[in-house]
Write a protein that holds these residues in place. Sequence first.
Motif, PDB file in Angstrom:
ATOM      1  N   PRO A  51       0.569  -1.166   0.040  1.00  0.00           N
ATOM      2  CA  PRO A  51       0.170   0.044  -0.055  1.00  0.00           C
ATOM      3  C   PRO A  51       0.729   1.339  -0.045  1.00  0.00           C
ATOM      4  N   ALA A  52       2.098   1.232   0.640  1.00  0.00           N
ATOM      5  CA  ALA A  52       2.934   2.475   0.587  1.00  0.00           C
ATOM      6  C   ALA A  52       3.331   3.064  -0.795  1.00  0.00           C
ATOM      7  N   SER A  53       3.316   1.973  -1.934  1.00  0.00           N
ATOM      8  CA  SER A  53       3.762   2.365  -3.049  1.00  0.00           C
ATOM      9  C   SER A  53       2.899   3.224  -3.923  1.00  0.00           C
ATOM     10  N   ASP A  74       1.509  13.170  12.332  1.00  0.00           N
ATOM     11  CA  ASP A  74       2.312  13.436  11.156  1.00  0.00           C
ATOM     12  C   ASP A  74       1.732  12.998   9.963  1.00  0.00           C
ATOM     13  N   ASN A  75       2.469  12.820   8.838  1.00  0.00           N
ATOM     14  CA  ASN A  75       1.749  12.536   7.553  1.00  0.00           C
ATOM     15  C   ASN A  75       1.869  10.732   7.260  1.00  0.00           C
ATOM     16  N   THR A  76       2.403  10.242   8.480  1.00  0.00           N
ATOM     17  CA  THR A  76       2.179   8.754   8.353  1.00  0.00           C
ATOM     18  C   THR A  76       1.299   8.158   9.251  1.00  0.00           C
ATOM     19  N   HIS A 122       0.021  13.449   2.924  1.00  0.00           N
ATOM     20  CA  HIS A 122       0.130  12.389   3.624  1.00  0.00           C
ATOM     21  C   HIS A 122       1.286  11.242   2.682  1.00  0.00           C
ATOM     22  N   ASP A 123       2.048  10.657   2.994  1.00  0.00           N
ATOM     23  CA  ASP A 123       3.041   9.767   2.630  1.00  0.00           C
ATOM     24  C   ASP A 123       2.757   8.345   2.636  1.00  0.00           C
ATOM     25  N   ASN A 124       1.688   7.943   3.560  1.00  0.00           N
ATOM     26  CA  ASN A 124       1.223   6.830   3.893  1.00  0.00           C
ATOM     27  C   ASN A 124      -0.304   6.894   3.993  1.00  0.00           C
ATOM     28  N   LEU A 125      -1.087   6.085   3.341  1.00  0.00           N
ATOM     29  CA  LEU A 125      -2.532   6.534   3.488  1.00  0.00           C
ATOM     30  C   LEU A 125      -3.291   5.398   4.394  1.00  0.00           C
TER      31      LEU A 125
END
Length: 534
Positions: free
Chosen positions: A206-208, A269-271, A441-444
Amino acid sequence: MDSRDLRKLLAERHHRNDRGASAILIAFAMMLLLGIAAVAIDLGAGFNERRQDQTTADLAGVAGGLSFGTDSAMVNQALAVARANLDTQYTNTEWQALWQGCTDPGRTAAFIPLSEPAAWGAGALDCLSMSPSFFRVRIPEQQTDTAFGQFLGVDTLTTDAYAVVTLWPTEGSGAFPFGIVAGAPAGEACLDTGPSGTLLPPCDDPASGSFGNIAPPLFGNTYQGTLPKCDEQTSANNNVAEAIAMGIDHLLWSYPSASWTATGWSSSDNTGSATVLTSTVNMDLCNEVTSGGETVAQPADGVPIDGVLIDTGNNVKVDATVGLISPNDFTDGDKGRLWRTDNSIDVMSGGNVFELDNTPLWVHLFADGATSEDGTVSYGAPYAPASCNPDEFPDTKTIDELNTQMQTCLTDYENGPFSGQIFMDTIIDTPRFGVAPQLWHDNLGSGLSYRPIERFRHIYLGGVWFDLQALTDHEVFYPGTPGSQWCVPKGAGCATIKEVEQLVAYLLLPDMISDVAEAIYPGTISDAEVTIYE
């Protein structure tokens, strides 16, 4: 007096009466003509004022629309342009009272009145209103003194006008409903997948990529023919398919600052995982209301909309399948996204044929030495890397080799000192080109959560992985496939496509494309195209 004298006298009297009657008729006719002329003069003045009002409404609408996304700027621009173009001169007090007293009987509930200038107070202006894709201006009633009508009891003529401008792209369509994570570089990216365990390179986890879709409601857009559907925005099976095919039917905006962690978003944070919004953020939510017997949608918490619902449920594959390759018409009268093309290949699915777009990204590259809007193309620093030269994309290379070369081109461009335009304007004529929101966000995370939009990224849809009925293999179809058809053999025929398993796209950079392409959507890329709708 004999009879002859009497007849002579009567004849002379009759002649005098005729002359008197004629004089009266002439005088009456002259008065009538003068009256008509007077009315014509007054009506002409009224018509001139009406034309001036309409021109003012159009100009004020466009001026406000150019500032769409910031309510106060829209109001200030529209008011300034209206004041500069109306014939009547107003004092500041008169101008404020004119707009505060203005009502717009033609405004539907879909249009939300905008706040008046802070110096005026805390009220709303009924005659300046907006929806997620439209801005409406009604010029307050203007009074024109009559020159002659007062003799008929008409001292003034009253005129008004309105204009609606749309902030909808004139090229392309609404945004793709795919979320791009923060920091995603140029090159190939995973847009849409199933759950973990079914992912295939370049999708890994999912992080990709988004591992899911943006789940937008439908506000109902006149251009696309959509109707409001606000009751499904929290369901995985919502309006994603329609948004893939046609684009999200309303405009979205970028959240203005990286300080979002302290203003309206609860994650630290954005994670972070699921995100909770406060009222300070404009979420992509709408409410259906009835106005004048018509069902319309309005933002649930105002506009602009800069927070979108991310859906990482497992049903996104179904939505992607319908939105990309459905042969059935959507509400705008056209088929799935990849059917909307003049350059198709027959993708065989059992006994069915899908006529899908077969236009690869590299065919839009300028030839070496060609002239682009920003100068003559030269594949070398500082214009563009040599890896982007169309000569590096010969027909003798395989699809995999061509896609690898395209990836190299985009990566070299981003990592090097390059800023030239490398793609022709033909890129906007394919259904594979568009924009998608890139999030802060860099992780959803997982599940359903609202996330703020950082900016908009140009994307070009690439490979589509198909899950095939009764076969264990997943086959990928890339645009640029040679020949007239694409078929995965099964027995004497072709395997049946079950669903879209995953989707990838190329992420582009603004410098790579022209101003025409940049103008198709708002955000940090550029402003939307503003046109007069009615």
